[in-house]
Enzyme design. Structure first.
Site, PDB file in Angstrom:
ATOM      1  CE  LYS A   9      -3.954  -2.207   2.320  1.00  0.00           C
ATOM      2  NZ  LYS A   9      -4.806  -1.811   3.588  1.00  0.00           N
ATOM      3  CE1 TYR A  49      -9.526  -2.803   0.427  1.00  0.00           C
ATOM      4  CE2 TYR A  49      -8.794  -0.800  -0.901  1.00  0.00           C
ATOM      5  CZ  TYR A  49      -8.431  -2.052   0.268  1.00  0.00           C
ATOM      6  OH  TYR A  49      -7.133  -2.149   0.551  1.00  0.00           O
ATOM      7  CG  ASN A 112      -3.608  -2.106   6.855  1.00  0.00           C
ATOM      8  OD1 ASN A 112      -3.651  -1.784   5.883  1.00  0.00           O
ATOM      9  ND2 ASN A 112      -4.966  -2.650   7.598  1.00  0.00           N
ATOM     10  CG  HIS A 115      -5.281  -6.102  -0.424  1.00  0.00           C
ATOM     11  ND1 HIS A 115      -6.788  -6.393   0.324  1.00  0.00           N
ATOM     12  CD2 HIS A 115      -5.510  -7.205  -1.213  1.00  0.00           C
ATOM     13  CE1 HIS A 115      -7.442  -7.106  -0.322  1.00  0.00           C
ATOM     14  NE2 HIS A 115      -6.763  -7.799  -1.123  1.00  0.00           N
ATOM     15  CD  GLU A 126      -8.956  -9.041  -3.539  1.00  0.00           C
ATOM     16  OE1 GLU A 126      -7.854  -9.452  -3.306  1.00  0.00           O
ATOM     17  OE2 GLU A 126      -9.789  -8.826  -2.567  1.00  0.00           O
TER      18      GLU A 126
HETATM   19  P1  IDP Z   1      -8.013  -6.433   6.228  1.00  0.00           P
HETATM   20  O1  IDP Z   1      -7.063  -5.704   5.172  1.00  0.00           O
HETATM   21  O2  IDP Z   1      -7.158  -7.022   7.266  1.00  0.00           O
HETATM   22  O3  IDP Z   1      -8.772  -7.680   5.204  1.00  0.00           O
HETATM   23  P2  IDP Z   1     -10.634  -5.339   6.134  1.00  0.00           P
HETATM   24  O4  IDP Z   1     -11.322  -5.272   7.318  1.00  0.00           O
HETATM   25  O5  IDP Z   1     -10.930  -6.103   5.028  1.00  0.00           O
HETATM   26  O6  IDP Z   1      -8.980  -5.582   6.613  1.00  0.00           O
HETATM   27  O7  IDP Z   1     -10.392  -3.552   5.675  1.00  0.00           O
HETATM   28  C1  IDP Z   1      -9.902  -3.238   4.265  1.00  0.00           C
HETATM   29  C2  IDP Z   1      -9.116  -2.153   4.827  1.00  0.00           C
HETATM   30  O8  IDP Z   1      -9.745  -1.027   5.040  1.00  0.00           O
HETATM   31  C3  IDP Z   1      -7.780  -2.335   5.962  1.00  0.00           C
HETATM   32  O9  IDP Z   1      -6.787  -3.055   5.215  1.00  0.00           O
HETATM   33  C4  IDP Z   1      -7.595  -1.027   6.077  1.00  0.00           C
HETATM   34  O10 IDP Z   1      -6.625  -0.449   5.064  1.00  0.00           O
HETATM   35  C5  IDP Z   1      -9.206  -0.232   6.157  1.00  0.00           C
HETATM   36  N1  IDP Z   1      -9.596  -0.262   7.252  1.00  0.00           N
HETATM   37  C6  IDP Z   1     -10.273  -1.461   7.998  1.00  0.00           C
HETATM   38  N2  IDP Z   1     -10.885  -1.121   9.090  1.00  0.00           N
HETATM   39  C7  IDP Z   1     -10.539   0.426   9.274  1.00  0.00           C
HETATM   40  C8  IDP Z   1     -10.924   1.271  10.114  1.00  0.00           C
HETATM   41  O11 IDP Z   1     -11.534   1.191  11.034  1.00  0.00           O
HETATM   42  N3  IDP Z   1     -10.466   2.675   9.915  1.00  0.00           N
HETATM   43  C9  IDP Z   1      -9.840   2.883   8.812  1.00  0.00           C
HETATM   44  N4  IDP Z   1      -9.381   1.977   7.866  1.00  0.00           N
HETATM   45  C10 IDP Z   1      -9.780   0.744   8.155  1.00  0.00           C
END
Ligand code: IDP
Ligand code: MG
Length: 149
Positions: A9, A49, A112, A115, A126
Site C-alpha cells: 500500500k 473494495y 496497515n 493487502h 482481485e
Molecule cells: P484486512 O485488510 O485486514 O482484510 P478489512 O477489514 O477487510 O481488513 O479492511 C480493508 C482495509 O480497510 C484495511 O486493510 C484498512 O486499510 C482499512 N480499514 C479497515 N478497518 C478500518 C478502520 O476501522 N478505520 C480505517 N481504515 C480501516
C-alpha cells in the site's frame, strides 16, 4: 498451488519498505509471478473494495489507496492465500502479532502496509482486476524441491 493478490500500500511504498515486504514472501518460499508499480484509480479502488462500500472508513480508505503509487504482486505457492494472510497479520498493527508484516511495521488499522486476498474467490476476482492474463508468468522455481520436498 494457489495465487493470491498482494498490494504493497501507499504507506509502505512511501516508507521504502517495498523490498523488505517482497523479501518476506520470497523468504517464505512463495514465488512472485506478477509484479507492477501502479497508481490505483478511483474506479479500480471502488471495484477492489466493493464489499466495504458504506462503511464509516470507506471514503478515507479510497482516498488512501489512490493517494500514491502501490506495488501489486501475484504471489504463488502451496496454501498461498491463507499463508500470506497469516504473514500479513491482523488488520490493526497494534493487534497484529510480532513477526507479521503489520505487527512488525505498523500501528493503526488504516495505514496497515499490505493487502492480501482473504479467500480463493477473492483472490481470483482481485487478480483479474489488477492483472491481465499475460502479465502473470509461469516459470521454474529450481529450488522448489528444497521447499516442498
Ligand atoms: P484486512 O485488510 O485486514 O482484510 P478489512 O477489514 O477487510 O481488513 O479492511 C480493508 C482495509 O480497510 C484495511 O486493510 C484498512 O486499510 C482499512 N480499514 C479497515 N478497518 C478500518 C478502520 O476501522 N478505520 C480505517 N481504515 C480501516
Ligand atoms: Mg479484508
Amino acid at each position: 498451488m494457489e495465487t493470491t493478490l498482494i498490494i504493497i500500500k501507499p504507506d509502505a511504498v512511501q516508507r521504502g519498505l517495498i523490498g523488505r515486504i517482497v523479501s518476506r514472501f520470497e523468504d517464505k518460499g512463495f514465488q512472485i509471478v506478477g509484479a507492477k508499480l501502479m497508481r490505483i484509480t478511483r474506479e479500480l479502488a471502488a471495484a477492489h473494495y466493493r464489499d466495504h462500500a458504506g462503511k464509516p472508513f470507506y471514503n478515507s480508505l479510497i482516498e488512501f489507496i489512490t493517494s500514491q503509487p502501490v506495488v501489486v504482486l501475484a504471489v504463488r505457492g502451496l496454501g498461498a492465500i491463507e499463508g500470506a494472510r497469516k504473514m500479513i497479520g491482523a488488520t490493526a498493527g497494534l493487534q497484529a502479532e510480532p513477526g507479521t508484516i503489520r505487527g512488525d511495521f505498523g500501528i493503526t488499522n488504516s495505514l496497515n502496509l499490505v493487502h492480501g486476498s482473504d479467500s480463493p474467490e477473492a483472490a481470483a476476482r482481485e487478480l483479474t482486476l489488477f492483472f491481465q492474463a499475460e502479465e502473470l508468468l509461469t516459470y521454474d522455481q529450481p529450488h522448489g524441491r528444497w521447499i516442498y520436498g
